[in-house]
Design a protein around this motif. Structure first.
Motif, PDB file in Angstrom:
ATOM      1  N   VAL A   1       0.732  -1.080  -0.017  1.00 18.53           N
ATOM      2  CA  VAL A   1      -0.037   0.065   0.040  1.00 18.53           C
ATOM      3  C   VAL A   1       0.622   1.233   0.358  1.00 18.53           C
ATOM      4  N   SER A   2       1.899   1.519   0.644  1.00 17.28           N
ATOM      5  CA  SER A   2       2.918   2.219   0.974  1.00 17.28           C
ATOM      6  C   SER A   2       3.527   2.364  -0.580  1.00 17.28           C
ATOM      7  N   ALA A   3       4.253   1.190  -1.378  1.00 20.99           N
ATOM      8  CA  ALA A   3       4.680   1.292  -2.255  1.00 20.99           C
ATOM      9  C   ALA A   3       3.361   2.309  -3.666  1.00 20.99           C
ATOM     10  N   GLU A   4       1.940   1.955  -3.616  1.00 25.50           N
ATOM     11  CA  GLU A   4       0.749   2.828  -4.331  1.00 25.50           C
ATOM     12  C   GLU A   4       1.060   4.037  -3.915  1.00 25.50           C
ATOM     13  N   SER A   5       1.346   4.540  -2.766  1.00 23.36           N
ATOM     14  CA  SER A   5       0.693   5.585  -2.824  1.00 23.36           C
ATOM     15  C   SER A   5       1.956   6.718  -3.138  1.00 23.36           C
ATOM     16  N   GLU A   6       3.880   6.109  -2.590  1.00 19.57           N
ATOM     17  CA  GLU A   6       4.646   6.266  -3.155  1.00 19.57           C
ATOM     18  C   GLU A   6       4.735   6.393  -4.555  1.00 19.57           C
ATOM     19  N   ARG A   7       3.664   5.709  -5.208  1.00 24.48           N
ATOM     20  CA  ARG A   7       3.656   5.695  -7.183  1.00 24.48           C
ATOM     21  C   ARG A   7       2.419   7.281  -7.753  1.00 24.48           C
ATOM     22  N   LEU A   8       1.850   7.183  -6.845  1.00 26.49           N
ATOM     23  CA  LEU A   8       1.088   8.074  -6.674  1.00 26.49           C
ATOM     24  C   LEU A   8       1.500   9.345  -6.957  1.00 26.49           C
TER      25      LEU A   8
END
Length: 292
Positions: free
Chosen positions: A159-166
């Motif tokens: 989830v953190s990686a997804e937020s970083e990508r966003l």
């Protein structure tokens, strides 16, 4: 004469069957009146009692007399729960029980905030019926410790990686705007070309490539517009997962304090029936104690 003898024999058999039922119910009633919980458990399941408590190898036939009280199991469970829950309080100090209807008990793990509904207590069978999903979370949480991970470590990382990508999409807005301006200029230049018939295919292919790049950038713009909302939702999700890991840590520590490790906890659960009924042997009326 033969018919009379057969009738008399049938009467004797029926009379004995009725006597057996009356004797069973009378014995059960006396056990309740004298607070003899051990005797009640023996009457409820004699086969199991002799196998697990008496440790006898003699196979006892099921007499089905216990079926006489099947329809009053809730009342029996309610009655037996006092001593059983008192016993469990010493062995499993982290479990709390709620009688949500007569004779039926929920198990809660802990008395802290956001404690979990962990299953049900089967008083009549002296058994924990743990919620399979919640129990598996606890089991997995213990197993993951050898990898220095918590239950939700991988989920939180994803989830953190997804937020970083966003966030990267949001931060790259200026770069996208610059690319779009450059592509529009290229598109304008492409539209102004007066190509020969044999070059028309190449010009169309070039135009389509530019349009595809602009479409991709537009999609990224749309995702960036919704990124803040998605990042907030991800933050909330991470908070929920982190709280669950915290609760699991409380539970694991409680189990270690009482049983040293998860394996001993499971072993006690498996032998709970025999352990409890053995604790009742030789006790005075209504008294249950737990060895230190």
């Amino acid at each position: 004469m033969e018919n009379q003898e057969q009738q008399a024999s049938a009467a004797d058999i029926l009379t004995q069957a009725i006597a057996n039922k009356l004797d069973y119910l009378s014995t059960m009633q006396a056990a309740v009146q004298h607070g003899d919980d051990r005797k009640i458990y023996e009457l409820l399941d004699q086969v199991r009692y002799y196998q697990e408590v008496k440790k006898t190898r003699t196979k006892r036939a099921v007499n089905h007399l216990a079926e006489l009280v099947d329809n009053i199991h809730p009342q029996i469970s309610h009655y037996l729960s006092d001593n059983l829950i008192d016993y469990l309080g010493h062995i499993y100090p982290f479990f709390y029980y709620e009688e949500y209807t007569t004779g039926l008990f929920h198990i809660y793990f802990g008395n802290w905030w956001d404690r979990r509904l962990f299953g049900d207590l089967d008083v009549v069978n002296v058994r924990f019926d743990f919620d399979k999903t919640e129990y598996q979370k606890l089991r997995d949480s213990f197993a993951l410790e050898s990898q220095n991970q918590r239950l939700n470590t991988a989920k939180i990382e994803a989830v953190s990686a997804e937020s970083e990508r966003l966030q990267q999409l949001v931060d790259a807005q200026d770069d996208r705007d610059s690319q779009k301006a450059e592509l529009r200029d290229q598109l304008k230049e492409n539209s102004g070309k007066s190509s020969m018939p044999w070059e028309s295919g190449k010009v169309k292919e070039e135009r389509q490539t530019i349009i595809d790049q602009l479409t991709k950038l537009a999609d990224e713009d749309e995702k960036a517009l919704n990124a803040h909302k998605a990042i907030k939702a991800n933050d909330d999700r991470i908070l929920v997962l982190s709280k669950e890991d915290t609760i699991l840590n409380y539970e694991k520590q409680s189990i270690r304090d009482a049983f040293d490790d998860f394996e001993h906890f499971e072993a006690h659960n498996a032998s709970l029936y025999a352990d409890y009924l053995n604790s009742l042997l030789g006790k005075s009326e209504g008294e249950v104690t737990v060895d230190d």
